[in-house]
Design a protein around this motif. Structure first.
Motif, PDB file in Angstrom:
ATOM      1  N   ARG A 145      -6.006 -84.426  70.855  1.00 10.21           N
ATOM      2  CA  ARG A 145      -7.258 -83.735  71.134  1.00 10.21           C
ATOM      3  C   ARG A 145      -7.097 -82.231  71.135  1.00 10.21           C
ATOM      4  NH1 ARG A 145     -10.953 -86.567  75.708  1.00 10.21           N
ATOM      5  NH2 ARG A 145     -11.001 -88.579  74.670  1.00 10.21           N
ATOM      6  N   MET A 146      -5.902 -81.769  71.512  1.00  7.22           N
ATOM      7  CA  MET A 146      -5.723 -80.336  71.684  1.00  7.22           C
ATOM      8  C   MET A 146      -5.197 -79.642  70.430  1.00  7.22           C
ATOM      9  SD  MET A 146      -6.906 -79.297  74.399  1.00  7.22           S
ATOM     10  CE  MET A 146      -8.190 -80.492  74.691  1.00  7.22           C
ATOM     11  N   VAL A 147      -4.981 -80.412  69.359  1.00  4.53           N
ATOM     12  CA  VAL A 147      -4.437 -79.778  68.142  1.00  4.53           C
ATOM     13  C   VAL A 147      -5.278 -78.579  67.671  1.00  4.53           C
ATOM     14  CG1 VAL A 147      -4.055 -80.152  65.680  1.00  4.53           C
ATOM     15  CG2 VAL A 147      -3.016 -81.668  67.332  1.00  4.53           C
ATOM     16  N   PRO A 148      -6.619 -78.674  67.636  1.00  2.54           N
ATOM     17  CA  PRO A 148      -7.375 -77.492  67.195  1.00  2.54           C
ATOM     18  C   PRO A 148      -7.125 -76.273  68.085  1.00  2.54           C
ATOM     19  CG  PRO A 148      -8.793 -79.409  67.274  1.00  2.54           C
ATOM     20  CD  PRO A 148      -7.497 -79.814  67.897  1.00  2.54           C
ATOM     21  N   ALA A 149      -7.100 -76.479  69.397  1.00  5.03           N
ATOM     22  CA  ALA A 149      -6.877 -75.352  70.304  1.00  5.03           C
ATOM     23  C   ALA A 149      -5.478 -74.770  70.112  1.00  5.03           C
ATOM     24  CB  ALA A 149      -7.065 -75.793  71.754  1.00  5.03           C
ATOM     25  N   ILE A 150      -4.504 -75.651  69.812  1.00  3.75           N
ATOM     26  CA  ILE A 150      -3.136 -75.169  69.599  1.00  3.75           C
ATOM     27  C   ILE A 150      -3.063 -74.344  68.326  1.00  3.75           C
ATOM     28  CG2 ILE A 150      -0.760 -75.893  69.125  1.00  3.75           C
ATOM     29  CD1 ILE A 150      -1.414 -78.380  70.929  1.00  3.75           C
TER      30      ILE A 150
ATOM     31  N   LEU B  54      -8.900 -73.144  59.825  1.00  6.78           N
ATOM     32  CA  LEU B  54      -8.290 -74.472  59.914  1.00  6.78           C
ATOM     33  C   LEU B  54      -8.550 -75.077  61.294  1.00  6.78           C
ATOM     34  CD1 LEU B  54      -6.328 -76.665  58.816  1.00  6.78           C
ATOM     35  CD2 LEU B  54      -4.476 -75.340  59.838  1.00  6.78           C
ATOM     36  N   ALA B  55      -8.367 -74.247  62.331  1.00  4.53           N
ATOM     37  CA  ALA B  55      -8.608 -74.731  63.696  1.00  4.53           C
ATOM     38  C   ALA B  55     -10.048 -75.208  63.841  1.00  4.53           C
ATOM     39  CB  ALA B  55      -8.310 -73.627  64.709  1.00  4.53           C
ATOM     40  N   LYS B  56     -10.973 -74.451  63.272  1.00  6.20           N
ATOM     41  CA  LYS B  56     -12.379 -74.805  63.410  1.00  6.20           C
ATOM     42  C   LYS B  56     -12.689 -76.119  62.686  1.00  6.20           C
ATOM     43  CE  LYS B  56     -16.945 -72.969  63.299  1.00  6.20           C
ATOM     44  NZ  LYS B  56     -17.872 -71.947  62.879  1.00  6.20           N
ATOM     45  N   ARG B  57     -12.123 -76.240  61.472  1.00  6.64           N
ATOM     46  CA  ARG B  57     -12.343 -77.474  60.712  1.00  6.64           C
ATOM     47  C   ARG B  57     -11.804 -78.678  61.461  1.00  6.64           C
ATOM     48  NH1 ARG B  57     -11.372 -76.415  55.102  1.00  6.64           N
ATOM     49  NH2 ARG B  57     -10.364 -78.426  54.892  1.00  6.64           N
ATOM     50  N   LEU B  58     -10.581 -78.550  62.003  1.00  2.00           N
ATOM     51  CA  LEU B  58      -9.978 -79.649  62.757  1.00  2.00           C
ATOM     52  C   LEU B  58     -10.858 -80.025  63.938  1.00  2.00           C
ATOM     53  CD1 LEU B  58      -6.257 -78.497  62.824  1.00  2.00           C
ATOM     54  CD2 LEU B  58      -7.159 -80.519  61.679  1.00  2.00           C
ATOM     55  N   GLU B  59     -11.389 -78.990  64.597  1.00  5.29           N
ATOM     56  CA  GLU B  59     -12.193 -79.268  65.775  1.00  5.29           C
ATOM     57  C   GLU B  59     -13.474 -80.007  65.410  1.00  5.29           C
ATOM     58  OE1 GLU B  59     -12.794 -75.952  68.344  1.00  5.29           O
ATOM     59  OE2 GLU B  59     -14.407 -76.990  69.378  1.00  5.29           O
ATOM     60  N   GLN B  60     -14.101 -79.556  64.309  1.00  4.68           N
ATOM     61  CA  GLN B  60     -15.339 -80.234  63.900  1.00  4.68           C
ATOM     62  C   GLN B  60     -15.076 -81.688  63.540  1.00  4.68           C
ATOM     63  OE1 GLN B  60     -16.489 -77.553  60.843  1.00  4.68           O
ATOM     64  NE2 GLN B  60     -17.824 -76.348  62.165  1.00  4.68           N
ATOM     65  N   ARG B  61     -13.963 -81.910  62.798  1.00  7.35           N
ATOM     66  CA  ARG B  61     -13.651 -83.271  62.401  1.00  7.35           C
ATOM     67  C   ARG B  61     -13.418 -84.137  63.630  1.00  7.35           C
ATOM     68  NH1 ARG B  61      -8.867 -84.108  58.263  1.00  7.35           N
ATOM     69  NH2 ARG B  61      -7.695 -84.541  60.140  1.00  7.35           N
ATOM     70  N   GLN B  62     -12.682 -83.538  64.597  1.00  9.22           N
ATOM     71  CA  GLN B  62     -12.353 -84.296  65.788  1.00  9.22           C
ATOM     72  C   GLN B  62     -13.586 -84.617  66.626  1.00  9.22           C
ATOM     73  OE1 GLN B  62      -9.362 -82.548  68.482  1.00  9.22           O
ATOM     74  NE2 GLN B  62      -8.266 -84.211  67.546  1.00  9.22           N
ATOM     75  N   SER B  63     -14.483 -83.622  66.769  1.00 10.78           N
ATOM     76  CA  SER B  63     -15.627 -83.903  67.625  1.00 10.78           C
ATOM     77  C   SER B  63     -16.524 -84.953  66.965  1.00 10.78           C
ATOM     78  CB  SER B  63     -16.393 -82.622  67.957  1.00 10.78           C
ATOM     79  OG  SER B  63     -17.104 -82.178  66.848  1.00 10.78           O
ATOM     80  N   ARG B  64     -16.543 -84.963  65.609  1.00 15.55           N
ATOM     81  CA  ARG B  64     -17.279 -86.048  64.943  1.00 15.55           C
ATOM     82  C   ARG B  64     -16.634 -87.399  65.243  1.00 15.55           C
ATOM     83  NH1 ARG B  64     -18.054 -82.867  60.437  1.00 15.55           N
ATOM     84  NH2 ARG B  64     -16.227 -83.700  59.418  1.00 15.55           N
ATOM     85  N   ALA B  65     -15.302 -87.444  65.091  1.00 15.65           N
ATOM     86  CA  ALA B  65     -14.583 -88.705  65.317  1.00 15.65           C
ATOM     87  C   ALA B  65     -14.781 -89.186  66.755  1.00 15.65           C
ATOM     88  CB  ALA B  65     -13.106 -88.525  65.020  1.00 15.65           C
TER      89      ALA B  65
END
Lengths: 301, 218
Positions: A198-203, A263-274
């Motif tokens: 879950r924290m990968v985007p923030a990292i 990249l962080a933003k994209r990861l976060e969007q993908r994650q919040s969708r998932a």
């Protein structure tokens, strides 16, 4: 339409106002750009040779080495800070009070001090020890920068990991206990894999900040990108002055950090969708908030 | 050098340097608030060029190291005919840098106000100014107190970077003292750190309390 809370469907008068505003704003922007262009051109800052000298092969190599030094310090510090930050997050979640206190003290202290002061501190302590022993400096500039970056970023990252653990539904750890797992089994098999993911985007966003902060190695003479930029200006027979050097350094840095933040933003969007899909499968009324924060760009420090 | 000798020698420079840090922190933060409000009003406006310019401004400052912003300001502002001394340059550079983050924080605050609130305001006949004053801003401000506090602390710490352009604040003073072998590196580090913490720990605590006091439970 930008779609924020302030904007509604506009009527004819509103649309006319927007058109007038668009015209005025465009004219103002063009005027400002012309003024800046005129000033810079008047001072000879836009002369082609002042910029083309930057693309001389020796200069490019000199700058490229600096960029590599920046990336090397960022990667080293990023990896070590992640490991150390993870360890401190575990300590902070520990059941033993002294261990917890130690972790809290570390995190609160190193988050609260200016990174630049820490870089100076590590560097001057290192040189003073070397002077005392009459030998070479133990760390040198590269490791001084890396150590200071690790002190600061491990504190920040440990908070990120902790937020990840806390964002997990308590049902996860309860279920782990219910099937008879020990504390460490629960942490390493159930809780941490989910929390870290879950924290990968923030990292990643923090790594973008860290990459920006490598530039502070400038002050102790670490030959990173900005310092090499400074070395390019007014050197030898080059026409490049400080203005061209720092603007160019800024543009390259911008592209690098912007890509990481994107990249962080994209990861976060993908994650919040998932996560929303998963939540909807489980409970249609549950609204999951990641708490990872906005990751449009790198952090402020 | 004993502690009393240390303080005899460094008391005055330390007081001076602390004062410069505090002045720089507050004036740049004030500028950042102003910049943030202007930029966010562009960014949420319905006028496309303003939205775009504000977006570029925020992206440019957030993705460039503060050190580079400071150097470009130092050498670029002079070429624009805006010649400043080192200290005002530092205020402007820090103000613009933190202002970009401020704009993002304020925008997230506005976006956190539920759409229905603005719609309810319009449906009872509030005009745009009234809607902002009575409905949107009071709620937005309450959600951004915590993030603004974080920005204040980050900006205060970032004043250290001004030492690179000859502003004699605390970190520049530490550098001078580190070079005085008799002062003792550990002592210098401890004293300067304590002076930063003297401001930063209470500031963090104050903002946390304000945040808890004004938080909206949703």
């Amino acid at each position: 339409m930008t779609g924020n809370v302030l904007i509604e469907e506009l009527g004819p008068r509103g649309r006319r106002r927007v058109r007038v505003g668009t015209g005025l704003a465009t004219v103002a922007a063009v005027l400002v750009l012309f003024w800046m262009y005129g000033r810079l051109d008047g001072n000879g800052q836009l002369e082609a040779v002042r910029w083309t000298d930057l693309f001389d092969s020796a200069t490019l190599r000199f700058l490229g080495e600096g960029l590599i030094a920046t990336i090397r310090a960022a990667v080293t510090a990023g990896v070590v800070a992640t490991v150390v930050g993870f360890a401190f997050a575990l300590m902070r979640l520990s059941k033993s009070r002294p261990v917890r206190t130690l972790a809290v003290g570390w995190v609160e202290l190193f988050r609260a001090l200016p990174l630049l002061l820490m870089i100076f501190g590590v560097f001057f302590i290192d040189t003073s020890i070397a002077r005392g022993r009459g030998g070479d400096a133990l760390l040198g500039t590269f490791w001084s920068v890396v150590v200071a970056l690790v002190l600061y970023n491990s504190a920040v990252l440990s908070e990120i990991f902790r937020a990840g653990v806390r964002s997990l539904d308590s049902g996860q750890s309860e279920a782990a206990k219910a099937v008879g797992m020990t504390y460490w089994q629960m942490m390493f098999v159930v809780v941490l894999p989910q929390a870290v993911r879950r924290m990968v985007p923030a990292i990643v966003a923090q790594m973008a900040t860290l990459t920006k902060d490598v530039s502070l190695g400038f002050v102790i003479g670490y030959e990173e990108f900005v310092r090499r930029g400074a070395g390019t200006a007014n050197f030898g027979d080059t026409e490049v002055t400080n203005f061209q050097a720092y603007v160019s350094i800024g543009i390259v840095y911008f592209i690098l950090v912007w890509a990481m933040a994107g990249l962080a933003k994209r990861l976060e969007q993908r994650q919040s969708r998932a996560l929303k899909v998963a939540a909807a499968d489980r409970d249609p009324d549950q609204d999951l908030d990641l708490g990872a924060g906005d990751t449009l760009g790198a952090g402020p420090a | 050098m004993s502690w009393s000798e240390f303080f005899d020698e460094y008391q005055d420079p330390l007081r001076e340097a602390t004062w410069v840090t505090v002045k720089l922190a507050f004036s740049s933060f004030g500028l950042a608030l102003l910049v943030g409000v202007i930029v966010v009003s562009f960014r949420v406006s319905p006028i496309p060029p303003l939205v775009r310019v504000a977006g570029w401004f925020v992206a440019a400052f957030r993705n460039t190291p503060l050190l580079v912003v400071l150097f470009v300001a130092l050498f670029g502002l002079g070429d624009l005919g805006l010649v400043f001394d080192f200290y005002p340059t530092a205020v402007v550079a820090l103000g613009l840098y933190t202002g970009a983050y401020m704009a993002e924080v304020l925008r997230s605050g506005i976006n956190a106000v539920p759409r229905g609130q603005a719609e309810a305001g319009r449906s009872i006949g509030l005009g745009f100014a009234q809607l902002m004053r009575f409905v949107v801003i009071p709620q937005a401000v309450r959600t951004v107190i915590g993030p603004i506090g974080n920005l204040f602390v980050a900006n205060f710490k970032n004043t250290a970077v001004a030492s690179t352009i000859s502003v004699f604040e605390l970190t520049a003073q530490s550098q001078r003292m580190f070079n005085d072998a008799s002062a003792g590196v550990w002592r210098v580090l401890a004293v300067i750190s304590a002076l930063y913490l003297l401001f930063l720990l209470p500031a963090g605590a104050v903002f946390r309390r304000l945040e808890a006091r004004f938080a909206i439970k949703r």
